[in-house]
Design a protein around this motif. Structure first.
Motif, PDB file in Angstrom:
ATOM      1  N   GLY A  10       0.693  -1.428   0.006  1.00 41.90           N
ATOM      2  CA  GLY A  10      -0.292   0.022   0.091  1.00 41.90           C
ATOM      3  C   GLY A  10       0.557   1.354   0.261  1.00 41.90           C
ATOM      4  N   SER A  11       0.352   2.138  -0.878  1.00 43.67           N
ATOM      5  CA  SER A  11       1.391   3.476  -1.223  1.00 43.67           C
ATOM      6  C   SER A  11       0.491   4.483  -0.596  1.00 43.67           C
ATOM      7  N   GLY A  12      -0.356   4.457   0.556  1.00 41.22           N
ATOM      8  CA  GLY A  12      -1.104   5.328   0.928  1.00 41.22           C
ATOM      9  C   GLY A  12       0.110   7.175   1.734  1.00 41.22           C
ATOM     10  N   THR A  37      -2.091   4.037  -9.507  1.00 31.31           N
ATOM     11  CA  THR A  37      -1.415   5.211  -9.638  1.00 31.31           C
ATOM     12  C   THR A  37      -1.425   5.481  -7.851  1.00 31.31           C
ATOM     13  N   ILE A  38      -0.376   6.025  -7.564  1.00 34.38           N
ATOM     14  CA  ILE A  38       0.639   5.542  -6.382  1.00 34.38           C
ATOM     15  C   ILE A  38      -0.220   7.062  -5.378  1.00 34.38           C
ATOM     16  N   GLY A  39      -0.422   6.482  -4.412  1.00 39.53           N
ATOM     17  CA  GLY A  39      -0.689   7.592  -2.693  1.00 39.53           C
ATOM     18  C   GLY A  39      -2.178   7.277  -2.525  1.00 39.53           C
ATOM     19  N   GLY A  40      -2.766   6.309  -2.487  1.00 40.54           N
ATOM     20  CA  GLY A  40      -4.109   5.866  -1.323  1.00 40.54           C
ATOM     21  C   GLY A  40      -5.019   7.544  -1.481  1.00 40.54           C
ATOM     22  N   VAL A 253       7.116  -7.184   6.809  1.00 35.61           N
ATOM     23  CA  VAL A 253       6.550  -6.763   5.538  1.00 35.61           C
ATOM     24  C   VAL A 253       5.576  -5.956   6.893  1.00 35.61           C
ATOM     25  N   LEU A 254       5.312  -4.579   6.452  1.00 35.82           N
ATOM     26  CA  LEU A 254       4.349  -3.464   6.882  1.00 35.82           C
ATOM     27  C   LEU A 254       2.825  -3.121   5.879  1.00 35.82           C
ATOM     28  N   CYS A 255       1.888  -3.324   6.462  1.00 39.02           N
ATOM     29  CA  CYS A 255       0.570  -3.350   5.737  1.00 39.02           C
ATOM     30  C   CYS A 255       0.554  -2.263   5.685  1.00 39.02           C
ATOM     31  N   ASP A 256      -0.204  -0.851   4.622  1.00 45.74           N
ATOM     32  CA  ASP A 256      -0.977  -0.100   5.072  1.00 45.74           C
ATOM     33  C   ASP A 256      -2.073  -0.455   4.781  1.00 45.74           C
ATOM     34  N   LEU A 257      -2.382  -1.044   5.666  1.00 46.66           N
ATOM     35  CA  LEU A 257      -4.271  -1.798   5.260  1.00 46.66           C
ATOM     36  C   LEU A 257      -5.015  -1.610   6.568  1.00 46.66           C
ATOM     37  N   SER A 258      -5.885  -1.602   6.612  1.00 49.37           N
ATOM     38  CA  SER A 258      -7.328  -1.553   7.810  1.00 49.37           C
ATOM     39  C   SER A 258      -8.014  -2.871   7.827  1.00 49.37           C
ATOM     40  N   HIS A 405     -11.716   2.143  -5.063  1.00 46.83           N
ATOM     41  CA  HIS A 405     -10.997   2.891  -5.374  1.00 46.83           C
ATOM     42  C   HIS A 405      -9.702   2.501  -3.924  1.00 46.83           C
ATOM     43  N   ASN A 406     -10.243   2.452  -2.679  1.00 49.82           N
ATOM     44  CA  ASN A 406      -9.016   1.882  -1.427  1.00 49.82           C
ATOM     45  C   ASN A 406      -9.418   1.186  -0.861  1.00 49.82           C
ATOM     46  N   ALA A 407      -8.919   0.113  -0.760  1.00 45.44           N
ATOM     47  CA  ALA A 407     -10.256  -1.121   0.364  1.00 45.44           C
ATOM     48  C   ALA A 407      -9.853  -0.618   1.939  1.00 45.44           C
ATOM     49  N   ASN A 408      -8.883  -0.028   2.415  1.00 44.20           N
ATOM     50  CA  ASN A 408      -8.861   0.427   3.097  1.00 44.20           C
ATOM     51  C   ASN A 408     -10.020   1.454   3.291  1.00 44.20           C
ATOM     52  N   TYR A 409     -10.455   1.475   3.077  1.00 44.34           N
ATOM     53  CA  TYR A 409     -12.189   2.447   3.497  1.00 44.34           C
ATOM     54  C   TYR A 409     -14.001   1.975   3.244  1.00 44.34           C
ATOM     55  N   VAL A 410     -13.633   0.489   4.319  1.00 45.39           N
ATOM     56  CA  VAL A 410     -14.910  -0.486   4.301  1.00 45.39           C
ATOM     57  C   VAL A 410     -16.787   0.215   4.475  1.00 45.39           C
TER      58      VAL A 410
END
Ligand SMILES: Cc1cc2nc3c(=O)[nH]c(=O)nc-3n(C[C@H](O)[C@H](O)[C@H](O)COP(=O)(O)OP(=O)(O)OC[C@H]3O[C@@H](n4cnc5c(N)ncnc54)[C@H](O)[C@@H]3O)c2cc1C
Length: 470
Positions: A10-12, A37-40, A253-258, A405-410
């Motif tokens: 994740g590139s947020g 595209t990069i940036g979350g 491994v670092l996950c920029d994920l919710s 657009h972004n799987a983090n924003y459930v």
């Protein structure tokens, strides 16, 4: 691919901050980004018409300018320029006037009538103590370096925004202005801790300003990526990681994920108790977002709104409370609280000559399918008659679109999870950045200090990985 020391998924802003912090420590880092595209949450795109640049997610970067980590980076060398508007935020009322916050506390308070002194005392004190408390406010829960200053802040921050506003301010206008700022926290304003959002974001208006990034949010991401590359890092876009098993070996491994997308790729490796804790993690209200290409600036009735980058549209505190309560309780608000940004008034580079853009969203129930476009535009029209006539084109994003657009924003929850008392200090579990799996970390806004473009979640997760490796 040469074997990296660390992989970031994740590139947020938090993923990139983590990658940079590891790169600065000499680690070679590869970042995988699912989107092309990069940036979350820190991207821009021509969402409406050619030549009109819109921020896909974040638009105001006060937390980035105030970030103790990001401000140490040579961002200006890589093209970042903060633009400070003359007015940080304006809050219009039905009588054609507006309450505003300027950079100067004295100038701001001077317009607050009976609340002049209370405002100066509240925010003057907070701004003075900020250097002593920022590390605690923008970091994980730990014993503060300045316990007395932090206790003074904490006692107020833990209150509800509604309670603090009513006990501190006498004027309905000042209360509503404070409430609008606190409502960025995506929690109804009678809940504990919502005052904290109002205090921190309000203080930032006076400390660094509610700045926007010249050229759009993408410029901040591009600068972070350019700097990361000088440290030997790389970003691979358009590569969705579907399982940890597909990754090359790495020290961390670092996950920029919710939690929900994290469980999808790591679930099989996690002990069941930790998995269950993550499954209990709560997501909150979603957002319904609209971007407009405009023929001319928004014709605000209150002139002060045309000097502000951000405008909070909801009238009184009662109306604001109703909107937030409805969205929280699963009802699409009839008169939604609309958060609007009008960047081209201060950054003409984002639209063809003489043309403008506007960005706005309102809070809605998680995953709501109600089309909020007519209600959002009716709210703007209420304070800016003639707005609709200036629209050239719209781009609309429902909560489902925001999540796509972004799987983090459930469910469209742009906070990557509810920021209330039970879930604020121990996001996403008491382990915060760590997991029970050695070398596996979470570095997204679902860890402390939470939502916003500041990179501090990524920075602290990287520090944890480096400490564990040592
Ligand atoms: C509409 C909107 C408005 C906002 N406004 C503001 C604002 O004005 N100011 C502000 O400070 N904040 C704002 N925010 C919040 C801010 O954008 C987020 O808090 C911030 O971006 C969180 O950063 P992050 O690095 O934790 O995660 P994100 O920015 O969410 O990035 C996570 C990245 O991980 C990627 N990813 C997900 N799953 C995978 C996978 N399996 N493989 C590879 N990559 C994957 C995603 O595509 C995404 O790029 C807004 C957010 C939204 C959506």
């Amino acid at each position: 691919m040469p074997q990296p020391d660390a992989i970031v998924i994740g590139s947020g802003p938090n993923g990139l901050a983590a990658a940079i912090a590891l790169g600065q420590a000499g680690w070679k880092v590869t970042v995988f980004e699912a989107q092309p595209t990069i940036g979350g949450g820190c991207r821009s795109a021509e969402l409406t018409l050619p030549g009109f640049v819109h921020d896909v997610c974040s638009a105001v970067h006060a937390t980035a300018a105030a970030s103790p980590f990001l401000r140490t980076l040579p961002l200006s060398k890589y093209g970042v320029e903060w633009i400070e508007p003359p007015v940080m935020v304006a809050h219009p009322f039905d009588d054609g006037t507006a309450a505003i916050i300027e950079r100067s506390i004295d100038a701001t308070a001077a317009a607050f009538g009976r609340d002049r002194e209370s405002y100066t005392r509240l925010f003057g004190g907070l701004v003075r103590s900020w250097p002593r408390i920022e590390a605690s406010v923008l970091g994980p829960l730990r014993w503060p370096r300045h316990p007395f200053a932090m206790a003074a802040f904490g006692m107020r921050a833990l209150r509800s925004a509604d309670g603090l506003a009513r006990s501190t301010f006498s004027e309905e206008r000042t209360r509503a202005l404070f409430g609008g700022i606190a409502a960025h926290g995506l929690v109804p304003l009678d809940r504990p801790l919502t005052a904290g959002f109002g205090l921190v974001l309000g203080a930032m208006a006076h400390i660094v300003g509610w700045v926007i990034t010249r050229g759009g949010a993408q410029k901040l991401t591009d600068a972070l990526v350019a700097y990361l590359r000088t440290l030997g890092g790389e970003v691979i876009a358009g590569h969705r990681v579907t399982s940890l098993d597909e990754l090359p070996p790495a020290r961390a491994v670092l996950c920029d994920l919710s939690p929900r997308p994290f469980l999808q790729i790591a679930g099989s490796r996690l002990p069941s108790s930790y998995r269950r804790s993550l499954e209990r993690y709560r997501y909150g209200m979603g957002v319904f977002k609209v971007d407009w290409a405009l023929d001319a600036p928004i014709p605000w009735r209150a002139e002060a709104c045309s000097r502000a980058s951000t405008v909070h549209i909801c009238g009184t505190m009662d109306e604001l409370n109703r909107s937030e309560h409805d969205a929280w309780a699963g009802v699409a608000p009839e008169r939604p609280f609309v958060l609007l940004v009008q960047p081209t008034l201060f950054d003409p580079s984002r639209a063809p000559a003489g043309k403008h853009t506007a960005w706005a969203y309102c809070h809605v129930p998680s995953g709501s399918k109600v089309d909020m476009l007519p209600r959002i535009e009716a709210q703007i029209e209420r304070f800016a008659p003639g707005f609709r006539a200036r629209i050239l084109k719209r781009a609309v994003a429902s909560p489902a679109d925001v999540e796509a657009h972004n799987a983090n924003y459930v469910g469209g929850d742009i906070g990557s999870g509810v920021c209330d008392v039970p879930q604020f200090f121990t996001r996403p579990t008491w382990r915060t950045y760590s997991t029970p799996v050695r070398g596996l970390y979470i570095c997204s806004a679902s860890t402390p200090p939470g939502v916003g473009v500041h990179g501090m979640c990524g920075y602290f997760a990287a520090q944890k990985a480096l400490a564990d490796a040592r």
